[in-house]
Design an enzyme around this catalytic site. Structure first.
Site, PDB file in Angstrom:
ATOM      1  N   ASP A 201       7.296 -10.106   6.496  1.00  0.00           N
ATOM      2  CA  ASP A 201       6.535 -11.272   6.088  1.00  0.00           C
ATOM      3  C   ASP A 201       5.060 -10.868   6.104  1.00  0.00           C
ATOM      4  OD1 ASP A 201       6.991 -14.816   6.811  1.00  0.00           O
ATOM      5  OD2 ASP A 201       5.700 -13.781   5.385  1.00  0.00           O
TER       6      ASP A 201
HETATM    7  C1  GLC Z   1       4.363 -16.593   4.261  1.00  0.00           C
HETATM    8  C2  GLC Z   1       5.719 -17.184   4.620  1.00  0.00           C
HETATM    9  C3  GLC Z   1       6.852 -16.664   3.792  1.00  0.00           C
HETATM   10  C4  GLC Z   1       6.379 -16.410   2.373  1.00  0.00           C
HETATM   11  C5  GLC Z   1       5.361 -15.278   2.426  1.00  0.00           C
HETATM   12  C6  GLC Z   1       4.781 -14.952   1.049  1.00  0.00           C
HETATM   13  O1  GLC Z   1       3.697 -16.190   5.411  1.00  0.00           O
HETATM   14  O2  GLC Z   1       6.094 -17.077   5.989  1.00  0.00           O
HETATM   15  O3  GLC Z   1       7.896 -17.646   3.824  1.00  0.00           O
HETATM   16  O4  GLC Z   1       7.467 -16.045   1.543  1.00  0.00           O
HETATM   17  O5  GLC Z   1       4.304 -15.548   3.325  1.00  0.00           O
HETATM   18  O6  GLC Z   1       4.071 -16.043   0.570  1.00  0.00           O
END
Ligand code: GLC
Length: 740
Positions: A306
C-alpha cells in the site's frame, strides 16, 4: 452411448490439454522475457510511482491542468525503468476519458522511447464504486450499500460496468475490492467493506471479482486487487492504521475467508495491509505474506504494497532502522511491487541490496515473473495504442445509470416505519432539512473525483441531490427545503419532514472519529422536537458509511431509512422509494448498535446475553444484522432441512401476504448448540433474494455444504457443526441432530 461418452472425454481432454499448454506457453514466454532483463530493469518492474511524479509541479501539488514533464518521464523510465504508475496524482482530481487515454498513451510512448525491454507500463487506479476518477463515469453505491442489496447479481453487474469504464479509460488494474470484514464500526473505511458477516461478504466477493475479471479476460475486464491483506479493518482504537490485535483463530474465522474466496476465483492481484497485526507490520511479515499467502493459500498473483508502506517500516512502524533495512525487510517478507510512490529510493536501495548480495537476484525473479505474467494476462502489449480504446460506446450511458439506480433502489434499508407513514402520497407537502439535503458529495462519499470526495468542483453537473430529485419527481410546490428557524416559527405544517443526515466524506486517517455518536446542530434538534410535538411525522434519512449512534434521533422519528453512501445516481431511487415507486428490499449488512459502548455483532456469543440476569440488556442492538422492512408483508412456513450427502438441503415456503409486489431476502441462520469453541448464537449460512407479487408463494431452495456450517477450532483447523443444530429462517426453525 459410447460414441457420446468418447466425444465428451475427447473434448474434456482437449480442453485440459489446451489449458495446460496455453499456461505453459505463457510460462515459457515469461521465462524468455525474464532472461532478457537487466537487474535495473527487474528492480524497475517491482516499482510503482504516483502519476504526480511524472507531472509538471510538485509532489501532491500537481499543476492543473495536468501535463507530463519530459525530464521526469526520462528519469522514471530511462534511469529507473519503472514498471507501473498509479492514480490521478496525489492531491489531484478526476480526468476525462480522453485525457486519461492521452496521458497513458504518452506514458507508454515514453516507456518505449526510454527503455529497451519493451515491457509496457501497467496503470493501476482506485475505481472502488465505479470508475470514480474518470469524469462522466457511472458511480454505484459504496461497497457497504452494495452489500445491503443482498443481491450478488447487482454487485456483479456494477463490477462489470466499473471494469468496462475503467478499461475505457485505458486502465487495466483496479485496486478493488476491499475484502476486509467490517466489524469495527468506528473505522473510517467501514463503508468500503461488505459488512460484518463472512457468508454475505464472501458472496459479494465472488460477485465482484467475477464482474471485474470475467470468465475470459479481455479489454472490458480489469485485474482485481483484493485488499488489504490481512486484518486491516479491526483497529482496537477504531482509528485507521493503528494497532490490530486478532488471535489466529479469529483471523481465520472472520478475516481470511473473503481472501480465500478471491484466491479461489483467481483474483490477479492483492494489496497488503498498511497496518500492524499483533505487533508486526504486515509489510514486514514473512509468515503472513509468504507462509500463509503463498504456501498455504496458494496465491500466485502480484502482491503490491500500500501507499509508501515500505518506507513506513522505518518512518512510522519503527521496525527498520534505515530505509535500506525497510526495503530488505519488505522484499524478503514477500512483497512483489512497491507502491513507493513518490520517489526512486526504493529502486536505488533494492539495487544496492542485490549488488551487495544481501538479497539474491533469484528473489527478484520470483516477483518479476508474477508481474510479467500479469502484464501478459492483461494483454498490455496490445494496449500500447490507446486508439484501440476509441470504442466503449456504453461509457456513462443511461443503461449503466439504470443499473446504478437499481443497485441503490435495492440497497436502501427501511429500518422503521411507524404507522406505515411511508410511502408518502404524491402531493404530500414535505419539508426537507439536514446536511445531506442538497449535496452530491454526501451521496458519493470518498474516492469520488478526488481522494476524500469533498471537492464539489468536480461533481457531475447533471446529477441530482436529494432535494433536486424530490422536487423534480414530486413537485417543487410540494417539496420545500427549510431552515430549523423556519420550521420552529411556522404556523402551518407539512405532511412530513425528511431529515437527511450524512457524514462528511472522508476515508483513511482523515476519516477517523472519536465518537460513534453523531451530533446534529442544536437548532436542528429543537426544530425536529417541535415538529414531533406538533405530530408532524419525522422521517430520518441516513447517508452514513458506518453505523453512527442515532438512537435519540430514532426516537424522534416515525420512520428511519438507511441509504448508506449511494453514489450520484442515488437521489432519484431514494425519492422514488420514499414515494413508493420502489418497495424497499435492502437489509442491514451490519448490526446497528444502540449505544457507543455496546458494539456487538449479530453472531454474538451466549456470554453476551448474560447481563440480562442483572437487569442489563444483553445483546440488544438498535437494529439487527439482516433487518429491513418492506411496504408489503411476507410470511414463512414449511421449513425443512435435510442432510443429503455433504449438503444441507433447505427449503422454506414464502408468501407475499401484502397488497403490493416486493422483494424479500430469505436468510437462513444456524446455531450449533454445543461446539469445540464457543458457538455463535446465530450465524448466516445462506440467503436468497426473491420477488413476489401480492398473494404469490415461492418455495425457496438452498443448498449449504456441511463445511459452511461450522467454525475454526482451537487447533486452527475448520470443523463441521455436529449434534444439535437449530436452523432458522424468519420465525421458522428446524432442529437437527446431525452427525456430518
Ligand atoms: C491508499 C489505500 C488503498 C489504495 C491506495 C492507492 O492508501 O489504503 O486502499 O488503493 O492507497 O490509492
Amino acid at each position: 452411448m459410447n460414441f457420446v461418452f468418447r466425444t465428451i472425454i475427447t473434448g474434456c481432454s482437449f480442453f485440459l490439454f489446451y489449458t495446460i499448454s496455453a499456461q505453459s506457453i505463457l510460462d515459457e514466454q515469461v521465462e524468455k522475457r525474464l532472461k532478457t532483463l537487466t537487474l535495473e530493469e527487474k528492480v524497475g518492474q517491482m516499482s510503482q510511482i504516483d502519476l504526480g511524479v511524472l507531472a509538471v509541479g510538485k509532489i501532491c501539488e500537481v499543476a492543473d491542468p495536468i501535463r507530463l514533464d519530459t525530464a521526469k518521464l526520462r528519469l522514471a523510465f530511462q534511469r529507473y525503468k519503472v514498471g507501473s504508475v498509479l492514480n490521478c496524482g496525489c492531491g489531484f482530481h478526476a480526468l476525462s476519458r480522453k485525457r486519461w487515454l492521452e496521458l497513458i498513451d504518452s506514458i507508454q510512448e515514453a516507456n518505449t522511447r526510454y527503455t529497451a525491454h519493451g515491457i509496457p507500463v501497467m496503470y493501476g487506479i482506485d475505481a472502488i464504486h465505479g470508475a470514480n476518477y474518470t469524469l462522466g463515469s457511472t458511480l454505484f453505491p459504496q461497497q457497504i450499500g452494495q452489500a445491503a442489496t443482498w443481491n450478488p447479481d447487482l454487485v456483479k453487474a456494477a463490477a462489470r460496468i466499473t471494469a468496462y469504464e475503467t478499461r475505457a479509460s485505458g486502465i487495466p488494474w483496479n485496486f478493488s475490492p476491499v475484502l476486509d470484514i467490517g466489524r469495527q464500526p468506528l473505522w473510517s473505511r467501514f463503508f468500503e467493506t461488505y459488512g460484518e458477516d463472512v457468508c454475505l461478504a464472501k458472496k459479494m466477493t465472488n460477485a465482484c471479482i467475477s464482474g471485474y475479471q470475467g470468465n475470459n479476460f479481455g479489454n472490458e475486464q480489469v485485474a482485481a486487487c483484493m485488499k488489504h491483506f490481512l486484518g486491516y479493518s479491526y483497529p482496537f482504537s477504531g482509528k485507521d492504521r493503528t494497532p490490530v490485535w486478532i488471535g489466529e483463530r479469529e483471523l481465520r474465522a472472520y478475516f481470511l475467508p473473503t481472501f480465500q474466496e478471491a484466491i479461489r476465483l483467481k483474483a490477479k492481484t492483492l494489496m497488503i495491509n498498511s497496518g500492524e497485526l499483533n505487533g508486526v507490520p504486515v509489510h514486514a511479515s514473512y509468515p503472513i505474506l509468504t507462509t500463509l499467502l503463498r504456501d498455504e493459500l496458494g496465491f500466485e498473483g502480484v502482491a503490491v504494497t500500500d501507499w509508501e508502506d515500505v518506507y513506513k517500516l522505518h518512518t512510522t512502524h519503527k521496525v527498520a532502522e534505515t530505509l535500506r533495512d525497510a526495503v530488505k525487510m519488505a522484499v524478503m517478507a514477500g512483497i512483489d511491487m512497491s507502491m513507493t510512490p513518490n520517489d526512486f529510493q526504493f529502486n536505488e536501495l533494492l539495487l544496492d541490496l542485490v549488488n551487495s548480495g544481501e538479497i539474491p537476484e533469484s528473489r527478484l525473479d520470483m516477483s518479476v515473473r508474477r508481474i510479467l505474467k500479469l502484464k501478459m494476462d492483461l494483454g498490455l502489449d496490445n494496449m500500447a495504442n490507446s486508439k484501440m480504446q476509441a470504442g466503449y460506446p456504453l461509457f456513462g450511458s443511461d443503461s449503466f445509470a439504470r443499473v446504478a439506480y437499481n443497485a441503490v433502489g435495492e440497497s436502501i434499508t427501511l429500518l422503521k416505519n411507524e404507522g406505515d407513514v411511508l410511502p408518502l402520497s404524491p402531493g404530500t407537502k414535505v419539508w426537507v432539512m439536514g446536511n445531506a439535503t442538497n449535496s452530491l458529495n454526501y451521496l458519493n462519499g470518498a474516492w469520488s473525483q478526488t481522494w476524500l470526495g469533498q471537492d464539489a468542483r468536480f461533481n457531475e453537473p447533471n446529477k441530482m441531490t436529494i432535494l433536486q430529485a424530490l422536487q423534480a419527481g414530486y413537485g417543487k410546490e410540494n417539496v420545500l427545503e427549510v431552515t430549523p428557524q423556519f420550521a420552529r416559527k411556522a404556523k402551518r405544517f407539512p405532511g412530513a419532514v425528511l431529515y437527511c443526515l450524512g457524514e462528511t466524506p472522508a476515508t483513511e486517517i482523515p476519516g477517523n472519529i472519536d465518537d460513534l455518536a453523531i451530533t446534529i446542530p442544536e437548532e436542528d434538534r429543537k426544530a425536529l422536537e417541535s415538529l414531533k410535538a406538533r405530530k408532524v411525522p419525522v422521517i430520518l434519512v441516513l447517508l452514513l458509511g458506518r453505523p453512527r449512534i442515532i438512537t435519540d434521533l430514532d426516537k424522534l422519528s416515525r420512520a428511519v431509512v438507511h441509504a448508506y453512501i449511494p453514489g450520484q445516481e442515488g437521489a432519484k431511487p431514494l425519492a422514488d422509494l420514499l414515494y413508493g415507486k420502489i418497495n424497499p428490499s435492502g437489509r442491514l449488512p451490519f448490526t446497528y448498535p444502540r449505544s457507543s459502548g455496546d458494539i456487538v455483532h449479530y453472531d454474538h456469543k451466549r456470554t453476551e446475553d448474560n447481563d440480562i440476569n442483572f437487569g442489563s440488556s444483553g445483546y440488544n442492538p438498535l437494529y439487527d444484522f439482516g433487518h429491513g422492512l418492506s411496504y408489503t408483508r411476507f410470511d414463512y412456513w414449511g421449513m425443512s432441512v435435510k442432510p443429503v450427502n455433504d449438503t444441507f438441503v433447505i427449503q422454506v415456503l414464502v408468501r407475499n401476504t401484502g397488497s403490493i409486489e416486493g422483494k424479500e431476502v430469505v436468510q437462513v441462520y444456524y446455531r450449533d448448540e454445543y461446539a469445540p469453541v464457543t458457538p455463535a448464537q446465530k450465524k448466516l449460512c445462506a440467503f436468497a433474494k426473491i420477488n413476489l407479487k401480492p398473494g404469490q408463494d415461492a418455495a425457496v431452495n438452498l443448498k449449504v455444504p456441511f463445511s459452511d456450517v461450522g467454525d475454526i477450532g482451537a487447533d486452527m483447523k475448520p470443523f463441521k457443526a455436529s449434534g444439535t443444530i437449530v436452523f432458522r429462517a424468519g420465525h421458522q426453525t428446524v432442529t437437527l441432530n446431525h452427525k456430518p
